[in-house]
Write an enzyme that holds these catalytic residues in place. Structure first.
Site, short mmCIF file in Angstrom:
data_model
loop_
_atom_site.label_atom_id
_atom_site.label_comp_id
_atom_site.label_asym_id
_atom_site.label_seq_id
_atom_site.Cartn_x
_atom_site.Cartn_y
_atom_site.Cartn_z
CG ASP A 8 -1.99 1.02 1.21
OD1 ASP A 8 -2.15 1.67 0.17
OD2 ASP A 8 -2.69 1.18 2.23
CG ASP A 103 -3.57 3.77 -3.20
OD1 ASP A 103 -4.48 3.02 -3.62
OD2 ASP A 103 -3.70 4.50 -2.21
CD GLU A 104 -5.72 -0.92 -1.21
OE1 GLU A 104 -5.36 -1.66 -0.26
OE2 GLU A 104 -6.75 -0.23 -1.18
#
Length: 356
Positions: A8, A103-104
């Site tokens: 993350d 983003d993850e």
């Protein structure tokens, strides 16, 4: 026993902007819409979080909490480019990558032999490579399943690396607050608290029948998570289930007639977005209405293709549930599951005349 990583990026949008302009690192920074256009915070850096600013907060409220907050509009093209660079690093380690957003992602490294098979060393390598190649800090959680890996990645943020070894999962879960469980939002957390359930040890003590009675099907999920059970595999191909567009208006739409007028460009944008996705098969079309008191409602109907007039019919029905000024309108479609699409294509390919 699986080895799962959850990676993350820390305050991703803000991190990209701070990388490109180091002067932003020490000032409270938020990425989002402007207050005079009813914007919301998409993400913020840690100096801003010290003031209580957080994602999904209205920008106007964020500015009241932190008057010196610097707000930048999002640059999604730039963020996608950085995300693709980071995802490429993930794929160097394993083909089993499940992106959740820009983003993850989850990574299944069970079969990876590099780094002597150590998931902890793999996580360290991911962090080092992401920082060296993109300038972005990522936090990584390591655990035997997705549920625990996601919790672990958030445990030591920012710049975290937290490992839950298989032989320590039992002790870790026992003391875990129930509000950390996936799917437990504020309402469920409040209900659990009213039942005297504060951590997973308390949850384990509840008979399954009682959890089912109090929480319906989610009671089964709570029971499993309290035992640390999560059999979900890392899914490398995520099926798109819907396509939609929505707009929050600078000024409330005062009446139904103005909502109908505002609906026209939204429907046009939806057609454009569907075309970019290859005009997938449609199962339902729906409309979303948020009134000026923030109450929201949705209305949907079955459809095999978009009928523009039907959106206006749905709007009529949804608007009459509140009959108040409207701050947000959205239109969208639910897509036919891929399996059903394949079956439909098969039947369409069969010659109805039976000719060879």
């Amino acid at each position: 026993m699986r080895k799962i990583l959850h990676a993350d990026c820390d305050c991703f949008y803000a991190a990209v902007e701070m990388r490109d302009d180091p002067a932003l690192k020490e000032v409270p920074l938020a990425i989002g819409g402007s207050a005079d256009r009813r914007g919301v915070v998409a993400t913020c850096n840690y100096p801003a979080r010290h003031y209580g600013v957080h994602s999904a907060m209205p920008t106007a409220r964020a500015l009241r909490l932190c008057p010196q907050l610097k707000i930048l509009p999002p640059d999604f093209n730039k963020y996608r480019d950085v995300s693709q660079q980071i995802q490429a690093i993930f794929h160097e380690l394993t083909p089993w990558v499940e992106p959740l957003s820009l983003d993850e992602a989850y990574l299944d490294v069970t079969e990876v032999t590099r780094f002597q098979g150590s998931a902890t060393w793999m996580a360290q390598w991911l962090k080092q490579e992401a920082l060296a190649r993109t300038g972005i800090v990522i936090s990584v959680g390591v655990a035997p399943n997705k549920f625990l890996a996601k919790i672990a990645s958030d445990w030591d943020k920012p710049d975290g690396l937290f490992v839950i070894p298989p032989d320590q999962t039992e002790s870790f879960i026992t003391d875990l607050p129930v509000k950390k469980l996936h799917g437990v939002g504020p309402a469920t957390a409040a209900k659990l608290d009213s039942l005297g359930i504060a951590n997973c040890a308390d949850l384990r003590a509840q008979p399954l029948d009682r959890l089912l009675d109090q929480f319906g099907k989610f009671g089964q999920r709570l029971h499993e998570l309290a035992q640390g059970i999560d059999e979900r595999p890392v899914n490398v191909s995520r099926e798109r289930k819907s396509v939609s567009v929505e707009t929050t208006y600078d000024r409330d739409l005062p009446a139904l007639a103005s909502c109908h007028q505002a609906l026209i460009p939204l429907i046009e944008k939806l057609h454009e977005r569907l075309a970019r996705h290859g005009d997938p098969a449609i199962n339902k079309q729906f409309i979303k209405v948020r009134f000026n008191d923030f109450a929201s409602t949705t209305q949907e109907t079955g459809a095999s293709g978009i009928i523009d007039a039907r959106f206006h019919e749905l709007l009529e029905s949804a608007w009459h549930r509140g009959e108040r000024p409207v701050r947000l309108l959205g239109v969208g479609v639910r897509l036919l599951p891929e399996q059903d699409q394949r079956q439909l294509t098969l039947f369409q390919d069969i010659d109805p005349t039976g000719a060879a």
